[in-house]
Each structure stands twice: as structure tokens, then as C-alpha cells.
Scaffold this motif. Structure first.
Motif, PDB file in Angstrom:
ATOM      1  N   VAL A  52      68.068  16.391  90.094  1.00  0.00           N
ATOM      2  CA  VAL A  52      67.292  15.243  90.535  1.00  0.00           C
ATOM      3  C   VAL A  52      67.860  14.712  91.843  1.00  0.00           C
ATOM      4  CG1 VAL A  52      66.560  12.924  89.959  1.00  0.00           C
ATOM      5  CG2 VAL A  52      66.696  14.653  88.193  1.00  0.00           C
ATOM      6  N   GLY A  53      69.198  14.657  91.879  1.00  0.00           N
ATOM      7  CA  GLY A  53      69.837  14.183  93.107  1.00  0.00           C
ATOM      8  C   GLY A  53      69.421  15.025  94.289  1.00  0.00           C
ATOM      9  N   VAL A  56      65.885  14.199  95.343  1.00  0.00           N
ATOM     10  CA  VAL A  56      65.787  12.973  96.132  1.00  0.00           C
ATOM     11  C   VAL A  56      66.311  13.223  97.544  1.00  0.00           C
ATOM     12  CG1 VAL A  56      66.497  10.582  96.276  1.00  0.00           C
ATOM     13  CG2 VAL A  56      66.011  11.574  94.070  1.00  0.00           C
ATOM     14  N   PHE A  57      67.385  13.983  97.616  1.00  0.00           N
ATOM     15  CA  PHE A  57      67.930  14.253  98.952  1.00  0.00           C
ATOM     16  C   PHE A  57      66.932  15.039  99.794  1.00  0.00           C
ATOM     17  CE2 PHE A  57      70.184  16.903 102.005  1.00  0.00           C
ATOM     18  CZ  PHE A  57      70.726  15.893 102.776  1.00  0.00           C
ATOM     19  N   ALA A  59      63.797  14.827  99.642  1.00  0.00           N
ATOM     20  CA  ALA A  59      62.799  13.884 100.126  1.00  0.00           C
ATOM     21  C   ALA A  59      63.308  13.175 101.374  1.00  0.00           C
ATOM     22  CB  ALA A  59      62.459  12.870  99.043  1.00  0.00           C
ATOM     23  N   VAL A  60      64.585  12.789 101.344  1.00  0.00           N
ATOM     24  CA  VAL A  60      65.145  12.097 102.511  1.00  0.00           C
ATOM     25  C   VAL A  60      65.161  13.026 103.717  1.00  0.00           C
ATOM     26  CG1 VAL A  60      67.168  10.943 103.416  1.00  0.00           C
ATOM     27  CG2 VAL A  60      66.528  10.623 101.046  1.00  0.00           C
TER      28      VAL A  60
END
Ligand code: HEM
Ligand SMILES: [Cu+2]
Ligand SMILES: [Cu+2]
Lengths: 235, 275, 590
Positions: A52-53, A56-57, A59-60
Motif C-alpha cells: 500500500v505504501g 501511495v508513493f 501516486a505521488v
């Protein structure tokens, strides 16, 4: 900015879909008791945190690259824009990066099957190809510089250096993670843990490959029409 | 108790301040009375909201303050009430937005036949240019700027030769005629701002921006820069003089054209080099 | 899922069993315990301490600004360059280094794991790095005060071309350090932000569904997501501006004539920078506001002994605000010279945000209806927040409505507006939150009398600073004016108003000493608080130890049976039911 708009819509959709799946639409706040006691109330198993991390990364990082592309398309408009010739080595680099991505995917599969020896060799191939890619990019920079095409001489050159540089930095970061994974593989820690970490590397590599293909298309000028459309939509 | 009273006092003081304060908008001197009206309408709608919310809060603070034996009600939601509140707010917001967008539509569409005037900003002064007899402004580029051509007009553009360069830093404009201000900067961002006109717009180096207005009052007004442009920012001022059409024509006739200024400069240069 | 005990219930997926226990790190030495700690609670304190420390610098800067505005030229030290440097540093520090850091790094770190029932953040090591990179960013910023030329005076918006040209103070080293510091800050923040988001997604304990989380967690979560997506805008802008400054590229720099010299730039677009900057800058407002919204909801509910009204709407409003606020940045650019048609779009989106925001306000005040209101210090701060936030919110309706913004933009009206809404209001929440959670952090209460004195001076004082300031803007006084000088359109009485505002600002600033005294004095002498002095429901108050120990929960993670707002539930013996207290009827067996 429409690149940004598209990207943002994508992220918003993913986020809202995720929230819905996580039960935001249910009124679990109005109920009392263990969640497991409400039929259909519990939610999907959670994927591992590291994955998940990474999501999210990505996405950034995706946001970062879309903003750079948006800036590229907006700046391209100005009359002083003069796209530099695309160094031929970029074709080779692209092939190498594809190979690198493939190798890591094979490593991932091997890790799933717990074949640690295969994992090791594919990791080596993948890492080596990635290094080769970085060297190739450096070569491309030198080639441009040798023709007198510096960052300050034209905004198109500046964007060339900026985009390839940002991408390369991300890959360097990936290599650091890959090195850790490799250390785990060589120190004999196989099994699920290794598989998970190889998988993360593979996902990251695919992402960077995807970004690179888009950037390459943009730098080579194939996306110019897209830029024109964007601008027409907006102005 | 006291808390509720102080909250009421805050509302009362705010309203009193609003109605009694000597600090209000400067008397308007352009056609943008609409903007003032919008502002007035916004004040009434938003002030009503502010007063209602804070007074309601103060009432609750007084009525439901902790006392021996009180227990709060349990009320997770009340979708009907929330729905009504949302609808009411939506209506208020639309009431503000719709006329606002309508006026914005007028603001960005310049009427036919507006007189074009150019304001050029640089650290930290203003200069102004009028189209000459041909009613058209000549092309400009920062690249053309040198000591003989401080405005950066294209020396080869015939339309620019008769452009009138206002000297002395004042801008004169005729009353009652729509003016299209064309704005450009040769260094950093500036902003053409005359409080009495209500309108303003940034000057952006590299592009030409615009806005329009019709002066409705004669007199002198101050032009300020409203975009931070370095240490001299507050000193970047000029005067705009609104006068009758005739006075304006007379003033304009005393100004040099671009061609004249070039000739004058060239003569000056020759003299200088002869020395 | 591996949990076999629930296998009989065919169609029911079992709940996530114990959240995968984070591999807890254990401090082995003094250094890893007190300096390079990986415990989120400790990192939170480091973050908050640093943020408050640098915030004090910004407070002093605001005095410099105010003194100059009230008594122009009276203090020779404050010349135009220093004034602009003070304005820039004040704004940048307050917004980025103070508010963002304290809400996400401070409260986020402390509260998220405790409130969702986790032992720590999911990536503690990255979390620690995040703080140290933030500290480094702050130090680079501070260093810019000491380089030749001083810090940059470009305004906190750092607009090119002016930011890197010689008419601006600090254009040699100051601006480079500023950009470098921001880049570092963003890198550091991204590490932290990943943690906050993933911990909320992954670390929630059994039974803690998204729709049972306290609104504080919701607010911080949404803000962290937005920050992750918005900060890249600033990052790109900073990197490109840095290249323009150091390598002479022309991303943002058009052809420029400076002092008769042609600079070597050409063709760049200053408006492009503004787009990138505000793509970050506007969400930034909500990155600060959403955690404040969340915290204030919890403060009101706890101290009014009543469930938050309309929880579902509150959550959706947070999500709606989060999504919408990514597409309103253009309202900062109505008169920037961008395509004027954008004005229509951004005015609509901006006013659309008013709706979820208004709903939140209604629900806060409706929570007070038929409540049982205790006027504790945290409650007072929450009430102060409502007043200032509503006040600042309604002036937002002026500035968002594109045509009304035209005369007001870049005047003191704007300054007054954003101070009310994102200066005073969130700061009041920060204070309220510190009074509220201090007992959990230290095991002792802050002194209530001092707290109330502090509140009234701060609230009424800040209102007295910024409410009248709107009227200077209406008159037409522009912002970022070192001195107004003689003007025909500003009445002389405005000078008196300026002096009044400055006096109020000095008083408010000085009053913060009361707060700091209270914090340090109570550390030793405060009344022992026990574990749950406010009789609150959310998980952080239910820890076995106060202050919570390493790993937060002792042996077993708590199990959550209800939402965080079970106050004054009919039939319950007390007026609150902790989230982890087993259900009243006791019918549910594990
Ligand atoms: C006692 C508290 C404060 C006082 C007296 C104060 C006062 C001021 C003043 C006088 C200005 C300059 C206005 C001008 O341009 O002429 C200013 C600018 C600013 N302040 Fe504050 N302020 C305070 C707290 C805060 C806080 C808490 C924030 C956090 C959001 C903040 C954010 C800003 C920003 C962003 C600017 C704009 C800087 C710029 O123009 O580049 N201030 N403040
Ligand atoms: Cu200026
Ligand atoms: Cu905004």
C-alpha cells in the motif's frame, strides 16, 4: 494543465472507489458491537502495508511527473521552443529498460515459486540493465552537451535534462531498494518475505518503464498534437 | 453565561464597527458600480449568515451550559435538517455567484470602439502610450529596448511610428469613453491599480494583458502597483487625470510621437558624438 | 486471511485479526531513545517543538512588520529590504514550517496511531527520517538569515521573475537556500505523509472501520492525502526556479530588461509558475484547515458531552472538500493575466466548496444544541475557532466570487481574510488541542485559570487585529507596502487604526508567554490527570498507561465496538462509552 486534470481525475476515482470498498457508505458508526457480527459488514483483507505504501508513493511520483508534463506542454507553446534532436542512444536505452523490467518480472515469478537461485540471477540481470540504462542516459546528456545544447540554451533542452534527470533519480532510488532486496536474497532469506520485496521492486520498475515510455514519446515530439489539443481545450 | 455574552458582544461590536467606521470604499469613479453592488449584496448575505450562526451558538452556550444533573441528548444525525440547511446554503451561494459571473462576463468583454491605451511597467515606474492618428498601437518587444527606444517599439513597424509616448509620467484620459488598458511589463510582475476605478490587472512580462473601464468622474487619481515587484514597490506610482474630451485632446497634442522622439534622440546623439 | 476461528460463518469475511503487529523497534541506547527515536509519540513532540520554535521566529517577524506599518520609518533598523524579508519569512514559516508541520508531523504522529489503535506508525524508520529531514530544512531556512544579502524578500509566493532578480532582497543566496529548504521539506514531508496515510489504511485495530474513526483522524488523513498530491506542485516549481536561478534556464523567465541591460533569459512564462505554485498553495490552506476541522469536532463533542452532529455528513464534507480543493487554485490568479475564461470555472468550484464547509459549521453549532457544555479551556478555544473561522469563511465568499475579488485582491482585505481563516482559526485549534491532549502526553493537567486568561487575550486580541484590517483593504490599502506614504484616497484616521492593530498584535504576541509558562510549569506542578481526565471516548484515552508506553497498548490491542462519539447514550451508566468498552447488553460473544 489538462494532463494534471486527467491524472487528478484518475486518482480521485481510485480514492473514492477505495473509500467505498472500505465501507464509507455503510453506517457502521451507528452500530454497536463487533464488526464481525454484522452480516456482510467486514471488509476485504488488507494487502501488506509495504505494498500500500508503494502504491501511495507511486501516486505521488505520478503526480510529480504529470505536473512536469503539464509544464512541458504549457511551455512548449512559446515561440523560442526548439526541440533538440533525440540522441539515437535513447532507443537502445529504452530497450534496455524494457529488458530490466522484464527481468524483474521474471524474478518476481521465480520468487513466487520460491526458486531463490533464479531470483538471484534475474535480479542481477534486472539491476545490471537498469545500471546500463542510467549510463546510457548519461551518454545521451553528453551527446547533447557536445553539440552545444545546454540546459540554458533552449527551454526544450532544459526540459530534456529535467525530465530525464528526474526519471533517472527515481531509478537510482529504485536501485537502492533493489540492492537491499538482493542482499536479502544472497544472505539466504528466501520465502514469502523475499517474494514480497521482489514484487515491490518489480511494480516500481514497471511504473518507471511506463513513465519513461511516456516521457520518451513526449521528448521525441510524438505527443505534440496532444499538447495542441490540450491547449485548444483550455484557451 | 459570560462566554455567551461575550460572543454576542463580538457580533455586536463587529456590526457596529461596520456601520460606524469611517473606513469605507473610496467613491467610485468608473462604470464598475456593479462591483460595488455585488459587494453590498455579498455583505448582507454573508453578514446574515455570520450573525445567525454566532447568535445561535451563543444561545446554545447559554441555554445548555453545564448545570447540575444535565445530560445531553443523543442525536447522531437529522438528515432532514441537514438537507434543508444544505439547500438554503446552496441558494445563497447561487444568489451570489450568478450575478457575479454575469458581471465578470462584462468585465472581460471589451465594448466595440473602446480607446486603446497602453501602460508599461518597469521597476519602479509607469509609462504610457497612445495610438496615433491610425488608431493602432505598434508592435513591441523587450528585445528592442535601448537608450533610444525605452518603450521597446519595433522600429520597423509602420503602425508604431505615430504612437504617442506620454512624458512626465502622468496618464490623461477623457471622461465617459470606454478605455481598454493594455498592460505590459519589461521586467517583473506589476499590477495597474486605481482604487477609485475598482478594476485592476497584473502586468506580466512577455505577454500583454488588458482590462477595460469607463471613467465617470473628472479629477486626479493615484495609480498604484498592486503586485509586489521589489523594494521600490510602494513607490511605483503615477497619476491619472480624467478630463473632458477637449482638454484631453489638447494635452495629447503636446506629447511627442515615437518618430519624433527617435529624431530628437538621433539629433542628440549626433551632437554628442560630434563633441 | 488466516484467522480460522471465524470459519463457521460462511458468508462473513472475518475481521482483520490483530493488525499485523508492526515490528516494534526498541531503543537500545540513550541516543536512539531520546534523539533518533522511532516512536511516533516522541517524533511528534520533536516535530511540534521544532514547529513552535520556528513559529516564534515568525511571530517576531510579524511584530517587525506591524511596527513598521504603524510607525513608518520610526525604527531605522527596519528598512524596505528588511521589511520585505520579514514579510516573506513570516508568511513562509507560518504556513509551511509551522502550521503544516505541527498539524501533520505533530498531531498526526501523536494521535493517528493512538486513535486508530495501532502500536506505532507502519514505517517507523521512515517516520524518524521524516523528522530529521524536516529539521534539516528548517536549519537551512534559518541559515538563510545569516548569509550575505540575508533571506529572500520575494514574498512567500516567490513569484518569478522578481524572486530571482536584483530588485528583490536576498536574491543572491537567500532565494537559493529558500528553494533548497522547501525541496528538503517536501522530501521529508512525503516520507511522513506516506506513513500517516498508510497507517490509517493499514494500522486500524479490529473493529475500527473507517466510519468509526474520530474526525481528527479523518481530517489528518484527508489532509495528508492532499498534501502528498499537492506538494509535488511546489516541488516542481522550486526545482525549475532553482534551475532558472543557477543554470540560467528560462522556464519561468521571459525576456527582461533590467536597468537598461538585457538579461539572458527569454520566452519563459511567469504564469506557469503561478499555476504550479497555487496548485500547491490552495490545497495547502485545507491541509492546514482539515486537521483543524477534525480536531475541533472532537473537542466540541467531548466537552459538550454530546455526539458530533451529523457524523456521516462531516466525513463526506471532508472528502468533498479534499477533492474540490484540488481544482480551485485559480482563484488566487483572477487578476494574474491568465486566460480570463478560467475565472468562470474557478469561481464556480470555489463557491462550491463553500457548501461542504458551511455544513461543517452548521454541524458544529448544532452539536451544541441540547448539549451539556463544559467551558473548559479546550472548549473555549474551539468556540473561538468557530467565530474566527466563520468570519474568515464569509470573506472568502467575497474573494472567491471572481468579480468581487478584482478590487479586493492584493489589498489588506486579503491579508485580513487569510489570517482569520488560516492564521488565527487553526492556531486557536492548536492551542485547544494542546490543552486537551497535554494530560495524555504528560500525565498532568495544564492550569485552567492561566489557560482561560490565555484564551481570552488571544481570541479577542486576534479578532481585534484582523477584523478592522478588512476595512483598510476596503479603502484600498495594498498589501506588501513598506509604507503607504501620502495618498489622497486613504483618510488620515487610518494611521490611528494601524497603531491600534499593532498594539493589539504586540499584546497578543506577549500573551503567549502565559501559555509557555503554563506548559513548562505544569510539567512539574500540574494537577495529576489520570488516564482520562475529560472522560472521553476515543481510544487514545483508554491506554493502559499515561503517558502511553512504548507500543501504546500493553499486551493486547484494543477492540473497537462503536464510534468515537458515544456521549450521553441513553441507558448508559455514564455519559460516555469508550470505543473499546464491550457492548452494554453483552450479547456478543467473541
Ligand atoms: C499575531 C499573529 C500575526 C500577525 C500580527 C500577523 C501579521 C501579518 C502582517 C502585518 C502581514 C503583512 C501584510 C502585508 O503584506 O502588508 C502578514 C503576512 C502574512 N501572514 Fe501573518 N500575522 C500573524 C500570524 C500569522 C499566521 C498564524 C499565519 C499562518 C497562516 C500567517 C500567515 C501570513 C502570510 C502567508 C502572510 C503573507 C506574506 C506575504 O505577503 O508574502 N500570519 N502577517
Ligand atoms: Cu509593484
Ligand atoms: Cu485558495
Amino acid at each position: 494543465m489538462s494532463v494534471m486534470g486527467l491524472f487528478f481525475i484518475l486518482i480521485a476515482c481510485i480514492a473514492l472507489w477505495w473509500l467505498a470498498r472500505q465501507g464509507v457508505l455503510r453506517s457502521s458508526f451507528a452500530e454497536e458491537g463487533e464488526i464481525a457480527d454484522f452480516p456482510g459488514a467486514e471488509l476485504l483483507p488488507r494487502p501488506p502495508a509495504a505494498k500500500v505504501g508503494l502504491g501511495v508513493f507511486l501516486a505521488v511520483a505520478g503526480c510529480l511527473f504529470s505536473l512536469l508534463c503539464a509544464a512541458f506542454f504549457m511551455r512548449m507553446d512559446a515561440p523560442d521552443w526548439q526541440a533538440p534532436p533525440i540522441p539515437g542512444i535513447l532507443w537502445f536505452n529504452t530497450a534496455v529498460l524494457i529488458a530490466s523490467s522484464l527481468a524483474l518480472d521474471l524474478a518476481r515469478r521465480a520468487a513466487d515459486r520460491r526458486e531463490t537461485d533464479d531470483v538471484k540471477s534475474w535480479l542481477l540481470v534486472g539491476g545490471g540493465c537498469a545500471l546500463l540504462f542510467l549510463l546510457g542516459q548519461l551518454w545521451a546528456w553528453r551527446e547533447l552537451a557536445a553539440q552545444g545544447l545546454y540546459a540554458s540554451s533552449n527551454p526544450a533542452n532544459a526540459f530534456f535534462y529535467l525530465l530525464t534527470g528526474t526519471h533517472a533519480l527515481h531509478l537510482v532510488g529504485g536501485l537502492a531498494a533493489l540492492a537491499r532486496t538482493a542482499r536479502a536474497a544472497w544472505s539466504g532469506r528466501g520465502g514469502a518475505e523475499l517474494a514480497a520485496s521482489v514484487e515491490l521492486c518489480a511494480i516500481y520498475w514497471h511504473f518507471l518503464l511506463f513513465v519513461w515510455l511516456l516521457l520518451f514519446a513526449m521528448l521525441a515530439g510524438w505527443a505534440d498534437n496532444f499538447g495542441v489539443i490540450c491547449r485548444r481545450l483550455l484557451s | 453565561m459570560l462566554v455567551a455574552l461575550i460572543m454576542v458582544a463580538v457580533v455586536a461590536a463587529s456590526l457596529l464597527f461596520h456601520f460606524l467606521s469611517p473606513w469605507r470604499m473610496t467613491p467610485i469613479a468608473s462604470n464598475w458600480g456593479y462591483i460595488d453592488n455585488m459587494m453590498g449584496a455579498t455583505f448582507w448575505i454573508t453578514a446574515a449568515g455570520f450573525v445567525a450562526v454566532i447568535l445561535f451558538m451563543a444561545y446554545c452556550l447559554f441555554r445548555f451550559r453545564h448545570q447540575e444533573g444535565r445530560r445531553a441528548a443523543y442525536e447522531p444525525e437529522n438528515q432532514k435538517l441537514e438537507g434543508w440547511l444544505a439547500i438554503g446554503t446552496t441558494i445563497a451561494v447561487i444568489a451570489l455567484l450568478a450575478p457575479g459571473l454575469f458581471v465578470w462576463g462584462q468585465f472581460i468583454n471589451v465594448p466595440e470602439g473602446a480607446m486603446e491605451v497602453e501602460a508599461m511597467g518597469q521597476q519602479w515606474q509607469w509609462s504610457f502610450r497612445f495610438p496615433g492618428a491610425d488608431n493602432r498601437l505598434g508592435a513591441t518587444d523587450a528585445l528592442f529596448i535601448d537608450a533610444n527606444n525605452p518603450y521597446g517599439l519595433n522600429p520597423n513597424d509602420p503602425r508604431g511610428q505615430d504612437d504617442i509616448l506620454a512624458s512626465g509620467g502622468d496618464l490623461h484620459l477623457p471622461i465617459g469613453k470606454p478605455i481598454k488598458m493594455l498592460l505590459r511589463s519589461i521586467d517583473v510582475l506589476h499590477d495597474f491599480y486605481v482604487p477609485e476605478f475598482r478594476a485592476k490587472m497584473d502586468l506580466v512580462p512577455g505577454i500583454v494583458t488588458y482590462f477595460w473601464f469607463t471613467p465617470t468622474k473628472t479629477g486626479e487619481f493615484e495609480i498604484l502597483c498592486a503586485a509586489f515587484c521589489g523594494t521600490g514597490h510602494p513607490q511605483m506610482r503615477a497619476k491619472v487625470v480624467i478630463e473632458s474630451e477637449d482638454d484631453f485632446k489638447t494635452w495629447l497634442a503636446t506629447q511627442q510621437t515615437f518618430a519624433q522622439s527617435r529624431r530628437g534622440e538621433a539629433a542628440h546623439d549626433r551632437r554628442a558624438s560630434a563633441r | 486471511m488466516t484467522d480460522a476461528t471465524l470459519g463457521e460463518k460462511e458468508n462473513v469475511l472475518p475481521p482483520p485479526a490483530e493488525v499485523e503487529d508492526v515490528e516494534l523497534y526498541h531503543a537500545k541506547s540513550w541516543l536512539t531513545h531520546y534523539v533518533f527515536s522511532q516512536d511516533a509519540k516522541y517524533i511528534a513532540i520533536q516535530y511540534a517543538g521544532t514547529a513552535i520554535g520556528i513559529g516564534l521566529v515568525a511571530l517576531v517577524m510579524s511584530w517587525v512588520i506591524r511596527l513598521q506599518l504603524a510607525f513608518p520609518g520610526a525604527i531605522p533598523f527596519i528598512d524596505a529590504s528588511r521589511y520585505y524579508q520579514a514579510v516573506t519569512m513570516h508568511g513562509m514559516i507560518m504556513v509551511v514550517y509551522m502550521l503544516t508541520a505541527i498539524f501533520l508531523g505533530g498531531f498526526g504522529n501523536y494521535l493517528i496511531p493512538l486513535m486508530v489503535g495501532a502500536r506505532d506508525m507502519v514505517f517507523p524508520y521512515v517516520n524518524m527520517l521524516s523528522y530529521w529531514v524536516y529539521l534539516l530544512a528548517t536549519l537551512v531556512l534559518v541559515a538563510s538569515f545569516f548569509v550575505p544579502g540575508g533571506p529572500t524578500g520575494a514574498g512567500w509566493t516567490l513569484y518569478p521573475p522578481q524572486a530571482i532578480m536584483s530588485g528583490t532582497p536576498g536574491n543572491d543566496y537567500g532565494i537559493i537556500l529558500m528553494l533548497a529548504s522547501l525541496i528538503l521539506f517536501i522530501v521529508g514531508f512525503t516520507m511522513g505523509g506516506l506513513n500517516y496515510v498508510v497507517t490509517v489504511l493499514q494500522g486500524r485495530t479490529r473493529g475500527m472501520t473507517l466510519m468509526r474513526m474520530p474526525l481528527t483522524v479523518w481530517g489528518i488523513f484527508a489532509a495528508a492525502v492532499m498534501a502528498l498530491l499537492a506538494f509535488p506542485g511546489l516541488f516542481v516549481a522550486c526545482v525549475m526556479l532553482l534551475l532558472d536561478r543557477t543554470l540560467g534556464t528560462s522556464f519561468f523567465m521571459p525576456s527582461i530588461v533590467e536597468g537598461g541591460e538585457h538579461l539572458k533569459y527569454s520566452g519563459g512564462s511567469p504564469i506557469l509558475f503561478q499555476h504550479l505554485f497555487w496548485f500547491f498553495g490552495h490545497p495547502e490552506v485545507y491541509i492546514v484547515a482539515l486537521p483543524a476541522f477534525g480536531i475541533v469536532s472532537d473537542l466540541i463533542s467531548t466537552h459538550a458531552r454530546k455526539n458530533i452532529f451529523g457524523y456521516r455528513m462531516m466525513v463526506w464534507a471532508i472528502v468533498a472538500i479534499g477533492v474540490l480543493s484540488m481544482v480551485v487554485w485559480g482563484h488566487h490568479m483572477y487578476v494574474s493575466g491568465m486566460n480570463p475564461l478560467f475565472g468562470f470555472f474557478f469561481a464556480v468550484t470555489t463557491l462550491a466548496i463553500a457548501l461542504p464547509t458551511a455544513i461543517k459549521v452548521y454541524n458544529w453549532v448544532l452539536t451544541l444544541w441540547r448539549a451539556d457544555i463544559h467551558f473548559t479551556t479546550p472548549m473555549l478555544f474551539a468556540l473561538g475557532f468557530i467565530v474566527t473561522f466563520v468570519n474568515g469563511g464569509i470573506t472568502g465568499l467575497y474573494l472567491g466570487n471572481v468579480i468581487v475579488d478584482v478590487p479586493l485582491s492584493a489589498t489588506m482585505f486579503v491579508v485580513a481574510h487569510f489570517h482569520m481563516v488560516m492564521g488565527v482559526a487553526p492556531v486557536l485549534v492548536i492551542f485547544g488541542a494542546i490543552y486537551h491532549w497535554y494530560p495524555k502526553i504528560t500525565g498532568r493537567m495544564l492550569d485552567e485559570t492561566l489557560g482561560k486568561i490565555h484564551f481570552w487575550i488571544t481570541f479577542l486580541g486576534a479578532y481585534a487585529i484582523f477584523f478592522p484590517m478588512h476595512y483598510l483593504g476596503l479603502v484600498g490599502v495594498p498589501r506588501r507596502f513598506y509604507e503607504l506614504g501620502e495618498t489622497a484616497f486613504v483618510p488620515h484616521s487610518a494611521a490611528a487604526l494601524n497603531i491600534f492593530i499593532t498594539v493589539a498584535a504586540l499584546i497578543v504576541g506577549a500573551a503567549q508567554a502565559i501559555f509557555f509558562f503554563n506548559v513548562f510549569w505544569s510539567l512539574r506542578h500540574g494537577k495529576p490527570s489520570g488516564g482520562n481526565p475529560w472522560r472521553a471516548t476515543s481510544l487514545e484515552w483508554q491506554t493502559p498507561e499515561t503517558p502511553p508506553g512504548h507500543g501504546n497498548w500493553g499486551k493486547e490491542l484494543p477492540i473497537v465496538y462503536r464510534w468515537a462519539y458515544a456521549y450521553s447514550v441513553p441507558g448508559a451508566p455514564e455519559d460516555y462509552l469508550p470505543q473499546n468498552a464491550p457492548p452494554l447488553k453483552g450479547e456478543h460473544s467473541p
